[in-house]
Every structure is written in structure tokens, then in C-alpha cells.
Design a protein around this motif. Structure first.
Motif, PDB file in Angstrom:
ATOM      1  N   ARG A 157       5.875   6.496  -4.975  1.00 33.59           N
ATOM      2  CA  ARG A 157       4.621   6.818  -5.642  1.00 33.59           C
ATOM      3  C   ARG A 157       4.518   6.040  -6.947  1.00 33.59           C
ATOM      4  O   ARG A 157       3.433   5.586  -7.337  1.00 33.59           O
ATOM      5  CB  ARG A 157       4.512   8.322  -5.909  1.00 33.59           C
ATOM      6  CG  ARG A 157       3.116   8.728  -6.405  1.00 33.59           C
ATOM      7  CD  ARG A 157       2.965  10.220  -6.567  1.00 33.59           C
ATOM      8  NE  ARG A 157       3.703  10.753  -7.715  1.00 33.59           N
ATOM      9  CZ  ARG A 157       3.588  11.996  -8.165  1.00 33.59           C
ATOM     10  NH1 ARG A 157       2.776  12.849  -7.552  1.00 33.59           N
ATOM     11  NH2 ARG A 157       4.290  12.399  -9.206  1.00 33.59           N
ATOM     12  N   GLY A 158       5.644   5.847  -7.612  1.00 35.02           N
ATOM     13  CA  GLY A 158       5.647   5.036  -8.827  1.00 35.02           C
ATOM     14  C   GLY A 158       5.189   3.619  -8.561  1.00 35.02           C
ATOM     15  O   GLY A 158       4.466   3.015  -9.365  1.00 35.02           O
ATOM     16  N   LEU A 159       5.587   3.051  -7.422  1.00 32.49           N
ATOM     17  CA  LEU A 159       5.147   1.706  -7.076  1.00 32.49           C
ATOM     18  C   LEU A 159       3.633   1.641  -6.914  1.00 32.49           C
ATOM     19  O   LEU A 159       2.994   0.665  -7.336  1.00 32.49           O
ATOM     20  CB  LEU A 159       5.823   1.249  -5.777  1.00 32.49           C
ATOM     21  CG  LEU A 159       7.332   1.016  -5.817  1.00 32.49           C
ATOM     22  CD1 LEU A 159       7.822   0.588  -4.439  1.00 32.49           C
ATOM     23  CD2 LEU A 159       7.711  -0.010  -6.856  1.00 32.49           C
ATOM     24  N   LEU A 160       3.062   2.674  -6.302  1.00 28.96           N
ATOM     25  CA  LEU A 160       1.608   2.691  -6.127  1.00 28.96           C
ATOM     26  C   LEU A 160       0.897   2.810  -7.470  1.00 28.96           C
ATOM     27  O   LEU A 160      -0.116   2.137  -7.712  1.00 28.96           O
ATOM     28  CB  LEU A 160       1.202   3.839  -5.207  1.00 28.96           C
ATOM     29  CG  LEU A 160       1.652   3.730  -3.743  1.00 28.96           C
ATOM     30  CD1 LEU A 160       1.213   4.965  -2.964  1.00 28.96           C
ATOM     31  CD2 LEU A 160       1.092   2.470  -3.091  1.00 28.96           C
ATOM     32  N   LYS A 161       1.414   3.660  -8.346  1.00 25.09           N
ATOM     33  CA  LYS A 161       0.801   3.795  -9.668  1.00 25.09           C
ATOM     34  C   LYS A 161       0.940   2.485 -10.450  1.00 25.09           C
ATOM     35  O   LYS A 161       0.033   2.086 -11.178  1.00 25.09           O
ATOM     36  CB  LYS A 161       1.451   4.955 -10.428  1.00 25.09           C
ATOM     37  CG  LYS A 161       1.094   6.319  -9.844  1.00 25.09           C
ATOM     38  CD  LYS A 161       1.766   7.446 -10.607  1.00 25.09           C
ATOM     39  CE  LYS A 161       1.375   8.807 -10.029  1.00 25.09           C
ATOM     40  NZ  LYS A 161       2.036   9.921 -10.735  1.00 25.09           N
ATOM     41  N   GLN A 162       2.061   1.834 -10.277  1.00 17.15           N
ATOM     42  CA  GLN A 162       2.279   0.541 -10.927  1.00 17.15           C
ATOM     43  C   GLN A 162       1.255  -0.468 -10.434  1.00 17.15           C
ATOM     44  O   GLN A 162       0.678  -1.234 -11.221  1.00 17.15           O
ATOM     45  CB  GLN A 162       3.700   0.069 -10.613  1.00 17.15           C
ATOM     46  CG  GLN A 162       4.206  -1.091 -11.408  1.00 17.15           C
ATOM     47  CD  GLN A 162       5.657  -1.360 -11.078  1.00 17.15           C
ATOM     48  OE1 GLN A 162       5.952  -1.933 -10.021  1.00 17.15           O
ATOM     49  NE2 GLN A 162       6.575  -0.939 -11.940  1.00 17.15           N
ATOM     50  N   LEU A 163       1.012  -0.482  -9.139  1.00 15.73           N
ATOM     51  CA  LEU A 163       0.032  -1.383  -8.560  1.00 15.73           C
ATOM     52  C   LEU A 163      -1.351  -1.144  -9.147  1.00 15.73           C
ATOM     53  O   LEU A 163      -2.139  -2.077  -9.323  1.00 15.73           O
ATOM     54  CB  LEU A 163       0.005  -1.205  -7.043  1.00 15.73           C
ATOM     55  CG  LEU A 163      -0.936  -2.109  -6.243  1.00 15.73           C
ATOM     56  CD1 LEU A 163      -0.478  -3.557  -6.315  1.00 15.73           C
ATOM     57  CD2 LEU A 163      -1.013  -1.656  -4.799  1.00 15.73           C
ATOM     58  N   ARG A 164      -1.650   0.113  -9.458  1.00 11.05           N
ATOM     59  CA  ARG A 164      -2.948   0.479 -10.013  1.00 11.05           C
ATOM     60  C   ARG A 164      -3.026   0.283 -11.527  1.00 11.05           C
ATOM     61  O   ARG A 164      -4.042   0.572 -12.145  1.00 11.05           O
ATOM     62  CB  ARG A 164      -3.256   1.941  -9.672  1.00 11.05           C
ATOM     63  CG  ARG A 164      -3.419   2.205  -8.179  1.00 11.05           C
ATOM     64  CD  ARG A 164      -3.606   3.677  -7.879  1.00 11.05           C
ATOM     65  NE  ARG A 164      -3.856   3.919  -6.457  1.00 11.05           N
ATOM     66  CZ  ARG A 164      -4.067   5.126  -5.919  1.00 11.05           C
ATOM     67  NH1 ARG A 164      -4.059   6.203  -6.704  1.00 11.05           N
ATOM     68  NH2 ARG A 164      -4.287   5.252  -4.624  1.00 11.05           N
ATOM     69  N   GLY A 165      -1.936  -0.170 -12.116  1.00 12.56           N
ATOM     70  CA  GLY A 165      -1.922  -0.377 -13.553  1.00 12.56           C
ATOM     71  C   GLY A 165      -1.687   0.888 -14.350  1.00 12.56           C
ATOM     72  O   GLY A 165      -1.870   0.894 -15.573  1.00 12.56           O
ATOM     73  N   GLN A 166      -1.247   1.948 -13.689  1.00  7.21           N
ATOM     74  CA  GLN A 166      -0.999   3.236 -14.361  1.00  7.21           C
ATOM     75  C   GLN A 166       0.473   3.296 -14.784  1.00  7.21           C
ATOM     76  O   GLN A 166       1.251   4.090 -14.276  1.00  7.21           O
ATOM     77  CB  GLN A 166      -1.348   4.390 -13.410  1.00  7.21           C
ATOM     78  CG  GLN A 166      -2.798   4.394 -12.960  1.00  7.21           C
ATOM     79  CD  GLN A 166      -3.067   5.399 -11.850  1.00  7.21           C
ATOM     80  OE1 GLN A 166      -2.170   5.805 -11.123  1.00  7.21           O
ATOM     81  NE2 GLN A 166      -4.314   5.805 -11.711  1.00  7.21           N
ATOM     82  N   HIS A 167       0.835   2.457 -15.739  1.00  7.08           N
ATOM     83  CA  HIS A 167       2.255   2.277 -16.047  1.00  7.08           C
ATOM     84  C   HIS A 167       2.922   3.480 -16.713  1.00  7.08           C
ATOM     85  O   HIS A 167       4.067   3.792 -16.378  1.00  7.08           O
ATOM     86  CB  HIS A 167       2.441   1.001 -16.866  1.00  7.08           C
ATOM     87  CG  HIS A 167       2.077  -0.218 -16.085  1.00  7.08           C
ATOM     88  ND1 HIS A 167       2.823  -0.671 -15.025  1.00  7.08           N
ATOM     89  CD2 HIS A 167       1.011  -1.063 -16.180  1.00  7.08           C
ATOM     90  CE1 HIS A 167       2.258  -1.747 -14.517  1.00  7.08           C
ATOM     91  NE2 HIS A 167       1.154  -2.012 -15.195  1.00  7.08           N
TER      92      HIS A 167
END
Length: 263
Positions: A157-167
């Protein structure tokens, strides 16, 4: 998954982070002694599906995927409600590139047990792999809502948030994954990349170094460490770390491109 494509050119060497849902091959699991021991258990009770499930898992971890499939097939024949065996077979199918069969097995497992977190995580990674990120996020969220203790749910899920720029939110998920699996390098690399995106190079460097301490054979970790050296202007050290990454994986583009830049 392409990570951080919107970051400035100075971070262009930042590597992609690794989703956690693949089988880590351990040849010792498939030694003749180990398999023979599991086979003896099956021979003593050939109608017990659990024996096939356990041996299938051993075959899978040792890379003997066809043998693993045979055992999981037998397990679900003996017990069509054996949802764990369906999920195990799904992971084998995914490792063999049989993505449709893998999805079908995860769906079967969840139809039998809608609260089986492992199947949500596995199916979520299939969705992620297919670019269906919203559905992947839904599955990871579902696993976490079930209070899973599986670090893969938070990491992926962290990878998906990272992809969305939600660091900042990605960092929280990677930290949760680390708390559940402190000896795994992947979430340290993931968290470090989000720190880089936030220009927090000190914390990023600490995470990349920790990833290397945990496993010195991961090219991504060395390339990430090199990126921080490069951003600091320490080109000699950056070149050394990029070179180490290319030794481990000559086709790893972030390392190949980074080495070309600092040389």
C-alpha cells in the motif's frame, strides 16, 4: 512500478521499489531429506489435504513449481473448502506467469473466507501488476482493516501511495511494515525513496544504509545509497556504490544510468 517520476532530475536515479509478494527461493526447502520427510507424512495419511499443502509450500519455496501445483491440486481435491491451499496455489500460478489462474484462485479463497487477509494481499498485487491501482488499494485496505499482521499489506500500500505522490502517508505505511518485519530491506528502500522525495536526505541515507546492512546483495539498496552520495556531490563514493549495484544486477537501469552520470 515506476517510482517518483515527477521528482526533479537530480532524483532521476532513484530506483523503483520492490513489491513484496514473490516467492523467495530457498533451495534447502527442496532437499531430498526435507521432501522425503514430508512425503512420509502424506503416506501415513494420504487423505489429509494438509500434508499436500505443506509439501506444496516446500516445493514452491524451493522453486519446484510444477510439483507444488500438483500438491495444491490434490489438497483442494480432498478439501474443496481449503482456502489456504487456493491462495498458496495462486502464488505459484503468479510466479509462473499464470495471472488469470492466480486471480481465480484468490477469488475462490475469498469466496470461502471473505476475511482471509493473505488472499486480499495477493490479489491486490495482481491488480497492481495489471495497473488497476484503485482495486489494488481497496484490497490492501481491506487486509489492513482486518488487522493483518502481514507486512506485505503495508509495504505494498505504501508503494501505491508513493506512486500517487502521497509521501508522508507512504512513509507511515513503510514504517508499519518495518515494525512487522524489521529484518526485511524492502520497506527501508521504499521509505527511503519517499524521504528523498521530501528532500530529507539524512533519513533516506539511514534507511538505504540499513537496507544494505540487512542484505548486501540487493542492487536497489546500493543504487539508492549512491543516489544520496550523488546528491551530496560525493561522486567517487556514488560511483563505487553504483558500480556495486551493477555488479549485482548488470541490467538495473538506475544503477547503470547513475554510474554513467557520476563518471
Amino acid at each position: 512500478m515506476a517510482a517518483l517520476s515527477a521528482i526533479t532530475i537530480s532524483v532521476a536515479g532513484c530506483s523503483t521499489t520492490t513489491p513484496v509478494d514473490t516467492i523467495s527461493i530457498d533451495r534447502t526447502q527442496g532437499t531430498e531429506e526435507n521432501i522425503s520427510s514430508l512425503t512420509e507424512v502424506i503416506q501415513r495419511n494420504p487423505s489429509n489435504p494438509e500434508g499436500y499443502n505443506v509439501r506444496g509450500s516446500a516445493y514452491g519455496r524451493s522453486g519446484q513449481f510444477r510439483n507444488a501445483l500438483e500438491d495444491f491440486n490434490r489438497a483442494v481435491q480432498l478439501n474443496p473448502s481449503f482456502y489456504q491451499a487456493y491462495a498458496n496455489r495462486a502464488l505459484i500460478h503468479r510466479s509462473m506467469g499464470n495471472l488469470t489462474e492466480a486471480a481465480n484462485d484468490y477469488n475462490r479463497a475469498l469466496k470461502i473466507n471473505p476475511r482471509y487477509d493473505v488472499a486480499y494481499i495477493g490479489r491486490g498485487n495482481l491488480y497492481r501488476q495489471a495497473g488497476r491501482t484503485n482495486e489494488a488499494m481497496t484490497d490492501f485496505n481491506r487486509a489492513i482493516s482486518l488487522q493483518t499482521t502481514d507486512p506485505r499489506a503495508y509495504h505494498n500500500r505504501g508503494l501505491l501511495k508513493q506512486l500517487r505522490g502521497q509521501h508522508p502517508q507512504a512513509i507511515e505505511d513503510f514504517s508499519a511494515s518495518i515494525s512487522l518485519a524489521p529484518n526485511s530491506p524492502e520497506p527501508y528502500n521504499g521509505r527511503g525513496i519517499s524521504y528523498v522525495a521530501l528532500n530529507d536526505d539524512d533519513n533516506a541515507f539511514a534507511d538505504f544504509n540499513r537496507a544494505i546492512e540487512l542484505d548486501q546483495k540487493v542492487a536497489e539498496s546500493w543504487a539508492n545509497q549512491a543516489l544520496i552520495y550523488e546528491r551530496r556531490g560525493e561522486k567517487a563514493r556514488a560511483a563505487k556504490s553504483y558500480a556495486r549495484a551493477t555488479q549485482l544486477d548488470p541490467k538495473y537501469r538506475p544503477a547503470v544510468d547513475g554510474l554513467a552520470r557520476v563518471r
